[in-house]
Design an enzyme around this catalytic site. Structure first.
Site, PDB file in Angstrom:
ATOM      1  CG  ASN A  67      76.747 -42.840  18.764  1.00 37.16           C
ATOM      2  OD1 ASN A  67      77.497 -42.823  17.789  1.00 37.16           O
ATOM      3  ND2 ASN A  67      75.437 -42.904  18.650  1.00 37.16           N
ATOM      4  CE  LYS A 117      73.413 -38.200  19.725  1.00 29.30           C
ATOM      5  NZ  LYS A 117      73.347 -38.888  18.460  1.00 29.30           N
ATOM      6  NE  ARG A 165      75.265 -46.562  16.354  1.00 29.40           N
ATOM      7  CZ  ARG A 165      74.238 -45.843  15.948  1.00 29.40           C
ATOM      8  NH1 ARG A 165      73.966 -44.713  16.533  1.00 29.40           N
ATOM      9  NH2 ARG A 165      73.487 -46.269  14.962  1.00 29.40           N
ATOM     10  CG  HIS A 225      68.740 -48.608  12.494  1.00 28.46           C
ATOM     11  ND1 HIS A 225      67.960 -48.334  11.406  1.00 28.46           N
ATOM     12  CD2 HIS A 225      69.196 -47.424  12.926  1.00 28.46           C
ATOM     13  CE1 HIS A 225      67.944 -47.031  11.189  1.00 28.46           C
ATOM     14  NE2 HIS A 225      68.692 -46.461  12.095  1.00 28.46           N
ATOM     15  CG  LEU A 283      59.197 -47.351  11.701  1.00 35.85           C
ATOM     16  CD1 LEU A 283      57.691 -47.214  11.535  1.00 35.85           C
ATOM     17  CD2 LEU A 283      59.843 -47.662  10.356  1.00 35.85           C
ATOM     18  N   GLY A 284      62.730 -44.160  12.935  1.00 39.90           N
ATOM     19  CA  GLY A 284      63.173 -42.933  13.595  1.00 39.90           C
ATOM     20  C   GLY A 284      63.564 -41.948  12.520  1.00 39.90           C
ATOM     21  CG  ASN A 285      66.157 -38.013  11.608  1.00 41.04           C
ATOM     22  OD1 ASN A 285      65.259 -37.645  10.847  1.00 41.04           O
ATOM     23  ND2 ASN A 285      67.315 -37.413  11.689  1.00 41.04           N
ATOM     24  NE  ARG A 335      70.448 -41.724   5.625  1.00 43.01           N
ATOM     25  CZ  ARG A 335      70.467 -42.144   6.896  1.00 43.01           C
ATOM     26  NH1 ARG A 335      69.490 -42.891   7.384  1.00 43.01           N
ATOM     27  NH2 ARG A 335      71.485 -41.836   7.673  1.00 43.01           N
ATOM     28  CG  ASP A 365      60.498 -33.274  14.400  1.00 42.55           C
ATOM     29  OD1 ASP A 365      61.408 -33.286  15.225  1.00 42.55           O
ATOM     30  OD2 ASP A 365      59.322 -33.645  14.671  1.00 42.55           O
ATOM     31  N   GLY A 395      58.218 -45.102  15.506  1.00 38.86           N
ATOM     32  CA  GLY A 395      57.565 -46.389  15.780  1.00 38.86           C
ATOM     33  C   GLY A 395      56.953 -46.448  17.172  1.00 38.86           C
ATOM     34  CD  GLU A 396      60.541 -46.418  21.291  1.00 43.13           C
ATOM     35  OE1 GLU A 396      60.484 -45.688  22.300  1.00 43.13           O
ATOM     36  OE2 GLU A 396      61.614 -46.890  20.860  1.00 43.13           O
ATOM     37  CD  GLU A 405      69.976 -47.778  18.510  1.00 41.48           C
ATOM     38  OE1 GLU A 405      69.346 -46.720  18.662  1.00 41.48           O
ATOM     39  OE2 GLU A 405      70.621 -48.035  17.490  1.00 41.48           O
TER      40      GLU A 405
HETATM   41  P1  AMP Z   1      64.811 -41.233  16.608  1.00 42.38           P
HETATM   42  O1  AMP Z   1      65.720 -41.061  15.432  1.00 42.38           O
HETATM   43  O2  AMP Z   1      64.509 -42.656  16.944  1.00 42.38           O
HETATM   44  O3  AMP Z   1      65.210 -40.412  17.816  1.00 42.38           O
HETATM   45  O4  AMP Z   1      63.375 -40.621  16.164  1.00 42.38           O
HETATM   46  C1  AMP Z   1      63.236 -39.284  15.798  1.00 42.38           C
HETATM   47  C2  AMP Z   1      61.907 -39.101  15.075  1.00 42.38           C
HETATM   48  O5  AMP Z   1      60.830 -39.526  15.928  1.00 42.38           O
HETATM   49  C3  AMP Z   1      61.623 -37.642  14.695  1.00 42.38           C
HETATM   50  O6  AMP Z   1      61.159 -37.561  13.361  1.00 42.38           O
HETATM   51  C4  AMP Z   1      60.536 -37.256  15.683  1.00 42.38           C
HETATM   52  O7  AMP Z   1      59.706 -36.251  15.182  1.00 42.38           O
HETATM   53  C5  AMP Z   1      59.798 -38.561  15.819  1.00 42.38           C
HETATM   54  N1  AMP Z   1      58.924 -38.524  16.979  1.00 42.38           N
HETATM   55  C6  AMP Z   1      59.248 -38.416  18.269  1.00 42.38           C
HETATM   56  N2  AMP Z   1      58.129 -38.308  19.035  1.00 42.38           N
HETATM   57  C7  AMP Z   1      57.072 -38.345  18.172  1.00 42.38           C
HETATM   58  C8  AMP Z   1      55.657 -38.265  18.308  1.00 42.38           C
HETATM   59  N3  AMP Z   1      55.104 -38.138  19.527  1.00 42.38           N
HETATM   60  N4  AMP Z   1      54.897 -38.356  17.190  1.00 42.38           N
HETATM   61  C9  AMP Z   1      55.454 -38.498  15.984  1.00 42.38           C
HETATM   62  N5  AMP Z   1      56.782 -38.562  15.787  1.00 42.38           N
HETATM   63  C10 AMP Z   1      57.581 -38.482  16.864  1.00 42.38           C
END
Ligand code: AMP
Length: 403
Positions: A7, A14, A89, A178, A207-209, A239, A281, A331-332, A384
């Site tokens: 990636n 990565k 990727r 995604h 739901l991530g960054n 964003r 974060d 999300g997780e 992924e």
């Molecule tokens: P990703 O882009 O999928 O790696 O997700 C990153 C985001 O997930 C960041 O905003 C992290 O702060 C959030 N995240 C990871 N672990 C947790 C957690 N235990 N509680 C809340 N947000 C989290």
């Protein structure tokens, strides 16, 4: 067969090496700050992490990664021949690619030509492909597009109501992103529901960054929240997500900035970061909100509300769903955000089991809806890289058969 997944970003690369006989990760890491000050390479395997001197360019980065992987003392394979194929990727496949493909010069040129639509990503992705081809000329290379999964969207979902001539001339439309993650969790969902993939009707929330939500019908993407670029849709780490386009003009004129500067601001300084004034974060913003920081709580509320709106839109478009799936870092992991998104939707057949939502073993597929919920709610960890490695393996296997 071992497969190397790459990636490549503009200053990072990565990598993951997977053994596809058991789909297990062998080693992974990141070449960071490529071409910048103090570049370094991280390397994780067997529960250990080591750091090495970094690289001046992408080609050197690949060479260094390969040398680490075959190193006599710390390596995990004996020779480069143990890497059967490489999967890359690529963010934007545009209207040209609806699935993963074997890389040829024509494919790489098309990836480069699509840079107009993804100027921050495609040039770097192509650089990673070219570097790998130079260093491993005899290893088959495959490209996996983030957009490919969304090419099944109907016109009414992917078009903007701009002049038709402009859409046709400039290809301005929704492409989404995604896709690899949405596809992976859809396949996992089919398994737990005991259905064929083409019977699955779901809403997948990555739901991530960066975040996007996709409506899945018959196992295919029929709408998604990201647009021409990843700026559209949900409130994200940095964003803004959806806004009236006039906001751009307003900011340009009041802040005396160019369109490019304002777009950079909307991509990198807004979302959780901009509203909280603290960080992008999610975990940190949640902690601050718990300590009484009102701006942080507002940022979390905006994010969850934007996600809830898309879940509602897609429930209407799909006329209900088998399941809502949460995946990605937030999300997780964030029980609070999941609850905020699906709370008060009982009349739509969505009922969360609040206790289960808070207390379950992370890292595996979990059902978190109440038995009375018509729409099941799942947390499904995404992977992924594994999805990319599966695609790469399938393409390379067929290649061997057809030889
Ligand atoms: P990703 O882009 O999928 O790696 O997700 C990153 C985001 O997930 C960041 O905003 C992290 O702060 C959030 N995240 C990871 N672990 C947790 C957690 N235990 N509680 C809340 N947000 C989290």
């Amino acid at each position: 067969m071992n497969i190397l997944i790459i990636n490549a970003g503009s200053s990072s690369l990565k990598y993951q090496l997977l053994d596809m006989s058991n789909e297990k990760l062998i080693a992974k890491g990141n070449c960071e700050k490529i071409g910048l000050n103090e570049p370094f390479i991280s390397y994780k395997h067997d529960g250990k992490e080591e750091i090495f001197e970094g690289a001046k360019n992408h080609e050197e980065a690949i060479k260094k990664v390969l040398n680490i992987l075959v190193d006599k003392e710390i390596g995990v394979i004996k020779s480069f021949d143990e890497i059967g194929a490489v999967g890359h990727r690529v963010v934007m496949g545009g209207w040209l690619f609806n699935e993963s493909v074997l890389i040829t010069e024509d494919v790489t040129k098309k990836v480069e030509a699509l840079s107009d639509l993804a100027p921050l990503h495609n040039p770097a992705n192509a650089m990673g492909i070219r570097a790998c081809e130079k260093v491993m000329p005899n290893t088959p290379q495959v490209v996996i597009f983030d957009t490919a999964f969304h090419t099944t969207m109907p016109e009414k979902a992917f078009m903007y109501a701009i002049k038709l001539e402009d859409y046709e001339k400039y290809h301005i439309r929704k492409y989404g992103a995604h896709g690899t993650s949405h596809r992976f969790v859809t396949q996992e969902l089919a398994k737990v529901l005991g259905k064929n993939i083409d019977e699955v009707k779901a809403i997948t929330c990555h739901l991530g960054n960066g975040s996007s939500i996709t409506a899945i019908e018959n196992g295919k993407s029929v709408d998604t929240s990201m647009g021409l670029t990843p700026l559209q849709g949900l409130v994200m780490g940095t964003r803004s997500g959806d806004l009236d386009p006039t906001v751009v003009q307003f900011l340009c004129s009041h802040k005396k900035q160019s369109v490019d500067e304002v777009l950079n601001y909307l991509n990198k300084e807004c979302g959780l970061l901009g509203v909280s004034g603290v960080t992008s974060d999610h975990r940190e913003v949640t902690k601050e909100a718990e300590n009484g920081n009102k701006r942080c709580q507002l940022a979390l509320d905006l994010l969850a509300y934007s996600a809830k709106k898309y879940v509602g839109i897609y429930l209407a478009i799909l006329n209900g769903a088998d399941a809502i799936v949460f995946t990605g870092g937030i999300g997780e992991n964030s029980a609070e955000t999941r609850e905020q998104i699906v709370e008060n939707m009982e009349n739509l057949g969505v009922v969360l089991d609040k206790e289960k939502n808070k207390n379950f073993k992370r890292g595996q597929v979990e059902l978190i809806s109440a038995p009375s919920s018509k729409v099941k709610i799942y947390v499904i960890p995404t992977n992924e890289e594994l999805m990319m490695a599966r695609d790469t393996l399938n393409i390379v296997k067929n290649l061997k058969k057809s030889k």
